[in-house]
Design a protein around this motif. Structure first.
Motif, mmCIF file in Angstrom:
data_model
loop_
_atom_site.group_PDB
_atom_site.id
_atom_site.type_symbol
_atom_site.label_atom_id
_atom_site.label_comp_id
_atom_site.label_asym_id
_atom_site.label_seq_id
_atom_site.Cartn_x
_atom_site.Cartn_y
_atom_site.Cartn_z
ATOM 1 N N PRO A 124 3.526 -5.003 -12.529
ATOM 2 C CA PRO A 124 3.162 -6.295 -13.129
ATOM 3 C C PRO A 124 1.776 -6.796 -12.715
ATOM 4 C CG PRO A 124 4.960 -6.548 -11.529
ATOM 5 C CD PRO A 124 4.742 -5.084 -11.721
ATOM 6 N N ASP A 173 12.090 8.739 -6.315
ATOM 7 C CA ASP A 173 13.442 8.556 -5.742
ATOM 8 C C ASP A 173 14.196 7.407 -6.391
ATOM 9 O OD1 ASP A 173 12.559 10.560 -4.041
ATOM 10 O OD2 ASP A 173 12.218 9.228 -2.332
ATOM 11 N N ILE A 178 13.034 4.579 -7.561
ATOM 12 C CA ILE A 178 12.391 3.255 -7.526
ATOM 13 C C ILE A 178 10.955 3.365 -8.045
ATOM 14 C CG2 ILE A 178 13.808 2.263 -5.665
ATOM 15 C CD1 ILE A 178 11.428 2.823 -3.737
ATOM 16 N N THR A 179 10.387 2.238 -8.385
ATOM 17 C CA THR A 179 8.988 2.198 -8.829
ATOM 18 C C THR A 179 8.201 1.378 -7.816
ATOM 19 O OG1 THR A 179 9.720 2.284 -11.122
ATOM 20 C CG2 THR A 179 7.451 1.608 -10.733
ATOM 21 N N LEU A 180 7.128 1.985 -7.330
ATOM 22 C CA LEU A 180 6.301 1.314 -6.329
ATOM 23 C C LEU A 180 4.877 1.161 -6.827
ATOM 24 C CD1 LEU A 180 7.387 3.228 -3.077
ATOM 25 C CD2 LEU A 180 7.996 0.876 -3.699
ATOM 26 N N SER A 181 4.260 0.054 -6.475
ATOM 27 C CA SER A 181 2.809 -0.062 -6.637
ATOM 28 C C SER A 181 2.230 -0.347 -5.267
ATOM 29 C CB SER A 181 2.483 -1.186 -7.621
ATOM 30 O OG SER A 181 2.929 -2.424 -7.127
ATOM 31 N N GLN A 182 0.928 -0.513 -5.214
ATOM 32 C CA GLN A 182 0.178 -0.705 -3.959
ATOM 33 C C GLN A 182 0.133 0.619 -3.198
ATOM 34 O OE1 GLN A 182 -1.627 -3.461 -3.244
ATOM 35 N NE2 GLN A 182 -0.956 -4.282 -5.207
ATOM 36 N N ALA A 235 1.536 1.138 0.395
ATOM 37 C CA ALA A 235 3.000 1.117 0.445
ATOM 38 C C ALA A 235 3.553 2.476 -0.002
ATOM 39 C CB ALA A 235 3.547 -0.009 -0.430
ATOM 40 N N TYR A 263 5.519 5.161 2.320
ATOM 41 C CA TYR A 263 6.854 5.582 1.880
ATOM 42 C C TYR A 263 6.945 7.112 1.869
ATOM 43 C CZ TYR A 263 11.023 6.418 -0.866
ATOM 44 O OH TYR A 263 12.247 6.877 -1.278
ATOM 45 N N PRO A 278 14.032 3.054 4.154
ATOM 46 C CA PRO A 278 12.669 3.368 3.679
ATOM 47 C C PRO A 278 12.304 2.718 2.343
ATOM 48 C CG PRO A 278 13.788 5.372 4.394
ATOM 49 C CD PRO A 278 14.809 4.283 4.425
ATOM 50 N N LYS A 279 13.258 2.634 1.413
ATOM 51 C CA LYS A 279 12.929 2.019 0.112
ATOM 52 C C LYS A 279 12.663 0.523 0.276
ATOM 53 C CE LYS A 279 15.362 5.435 -2.633
ATOM 54 N NZ LYS A 279 16.441 5.753 -3.562
ATOM 55 N N ALA A 289 9.334 0.018 1.836
ATOM 56 C CA ALA A 289 8.264 0.188 0.838
ATOM 57 C C ALA A 289 8.130 -1.072 -0.014
ATOM 58 C CB ALA A 289 8.557 1.408 -0.035
ATOM 59 N N ARG A 316 6.359 -3.667 2.019
ATOM 60 C CA ARG A 316 4.910 -3.391 2.074
ATOM 61 C C ARG A 316 4.240 -3.647 0.732
ATOM 62 N NH1 ARG A 316 6.145 1.538 5.559
ATOM 63 N NH2 ARG A 316 5.733 0.838 7.679
ATOM 64 N N MET A 317 4.932 -3.315 -0.367
ATOM 65 C CA MET A 317 4.352 -3.557 -1.688
ATOM 66 C C MET A 317 4.105 -5.055 -1.894
ATOM 67 S SD MET A 317 5.968 -2.596 -5.444
ATOM 68 C CE MET A 317 7.532 -3.421 -5.144
ATOM 69 N N ASP A 331 1.332 -6.269 0.343
ATOM 70 C CA ASP A 331 0.003 -5.821 -0.100
ATOM 71 C C ASP A 331 -0.444 -6.490 -1.392
ATOM 72 O OD1 ASP A 331 -0.482 -4.260 2.098
ATOM 73 O OD2 ASP A 331 0.107 -2.369 1.168
ATOM 74 N N GLN A 359 2.135 -14.228 -11.048
ATOM 75 C CA GLN A 359 2.779 -13.725 -12.270
ATOM 76 C C GLN A 359 3.355 -12.326 -12.052
ATOM 77 O OE1 GLN A 359 -0.304 -14.259 -15.241
ATOM 78 N NE2 GLN A 359 -0.122 -16.479 -15.031
ATOM 79 N N ALA A 360 2.745 -11.563 -11.161
ATOM 80 C CA ALA A 360 3.268 -10.227 -10.820
ATOM 81 C C ALA A 360 4.389 -10.328 -9.781
ATOM 82 C CB ALA A 360 2.142 -9.348 -10.293
ATOM 83 N N PRO A 373 8.404 -11.631 -11.085
ATOM 84 C CA PRO A 373 9.426 -10.673 -11.553
ATOM 85 C C PRO A 373 9.827 -9.654 -10.493
ATOM 86 C CG PRO A 373 7.297 -10.228 -12.606
ATOM 87 C CD PRO A 373 7.168 -11.540 -11.883
#
Lengths: 220, 220
Positions: A60, A70, A72-76, A79, A83, B98-99, B102, B105-106, B109, B144-145, B148
């Motif tokens: 977003p 795995d 999940i969806t990660l950004s940054q 991070a 992971y 770990p998830k 993450a 951290r996401m 960050d 806004q990010a 959600p």
């Protein structure tokens, strides 16, 4: 059966060949020897594919990278890198010693929070004709801080003699510096580390010059 | 004897009452129950005390915070917080899974790289009369990010039901949003989390309204 298939699926990196944050993740995957798929997100074409509704469900913030891994969806990118480091075998991307880990994170964050966000595409696009000067200012300010810190922490690499997340952040930032015509000669430690790191396979295969979405005229 | 004295010395936080990154570190110390000393660095007075030669030896980025701890000097708040977490007992500041780590951290960050650097003092000072509009733009984009994402990850706190580094980042960022007159009502999850967190002792004692360098007229 279904669950194990999800777990064994290759990670998917949504990125852009020239994005320094995408490059960081590519280096981490390469250092760990992890196979992954790339889905290019063109940051310029069609007004920027990162702004589509579909992409916003992945990230977003409307930035690259986004990584599906795995289930999940990660950004940054930091991070994502940490992971990967905490869940995958292979060479550690952070040292075991807490003080060295802190130094690695400090150097990584100077780049990831103190430099890159101020010269990334969205900000630069707001600066109009002053964009090169603006980017140079913030890269120089960051490099002026990094140079004395790295003089203290560096061995062969940014922190001691093992490759770490700090190195993963440094090389793409030097690439950005060169794009914006920052004189990297002023920063001998940064320059030396960058040259050493660019000799390493994992940094070379993840370079913007040889990605699936690298345009023909920019290919190495 | 000398070495053990060094190790037992209280950490020293060089910070500023209203700096959101200093506040993050104060919350972490408070959550862990760590006693520390504060040395105020006035970001405005004398053209900014963060620019003195003496301070630059602590943090060459000329920003707060800088923390002297266990014989090393660290800057970058997330590096400091994770160092504290990895070396001190007390409630963990990152989850064990770990998830979830993450995700913490996401979210951290997105704030520490995606929002705060674009509305901090140095950048705002360059924007002149447009500074409020600029800050609002980047805080709104980030919120806004976050909204959600937090809807997916939050329980009682940002990620599940345990306080984490993400919460430590969120509260000071909401404080900044309010300073820049961002309408936080638009972000019900952020608003709810912030209100819940502000009830907690560690967040209250570290608030900008009650620090050693808080001016009289801004004291709660």
């Amino acid at each position: 059966m279904h669950l194990s298939l999800v777990c064994l699926a290759k990670p998917v990196l949504h990125g852009y060949f020239r994005s320094s944050c995408s490059w960081r993740v590519r280096i981490a995957f390469a250092l760990k020897g992890i196979e992954y798929d790339q889905v290019p997100v063109h940051l310029i074409k069609d007004g920027g594919q990162q702004h589509t509704e579909q992409y916003q469900t992945l990230n977003p913030m409307q930035q690259v990278p986004a990584v599906e891994i795995d289930g999940i969806t990660l950004s940054q990118s930091l991070a994502v890198i940490q992971y990967i480091d905490e869940t995958r075998p292979g060479p550690p991307l952070l040292p075991a010693d807490p003080k060295k880990r802190a130094q690695v994170r400090m150097i990584s964050d100077i780049i990831a929070s103190g430099i890159q966000p101020l010269q990334n595409l969205h900000v630069i696009q707001k600066m109009g004709t002053e964009k090169v000067q603006w980017a140079q200012h913030f890269i120089d300010r960051g490099f002026q801080a990094l140079e004395p810190l790295l003089k203290q922490t560096a061995g062969k690499y940014c922190v001691g003699d093992e490759i770490s997340m700090a190195d993963i952040c440094l090389v793409p930032q030097v690439y950005n510096a060169e794009r914006f015509k920052v004189d990297v000669e002023q920063y001998p430690t940064i320059k030396r580390l960058n040259e050493t790191l660019l000799e390493i396979e994992a940094f070379r295969v993840s370079d913007p010059s040889c990605q699936p979405d690298t345009p023909e005229d920019l290919r190495a």
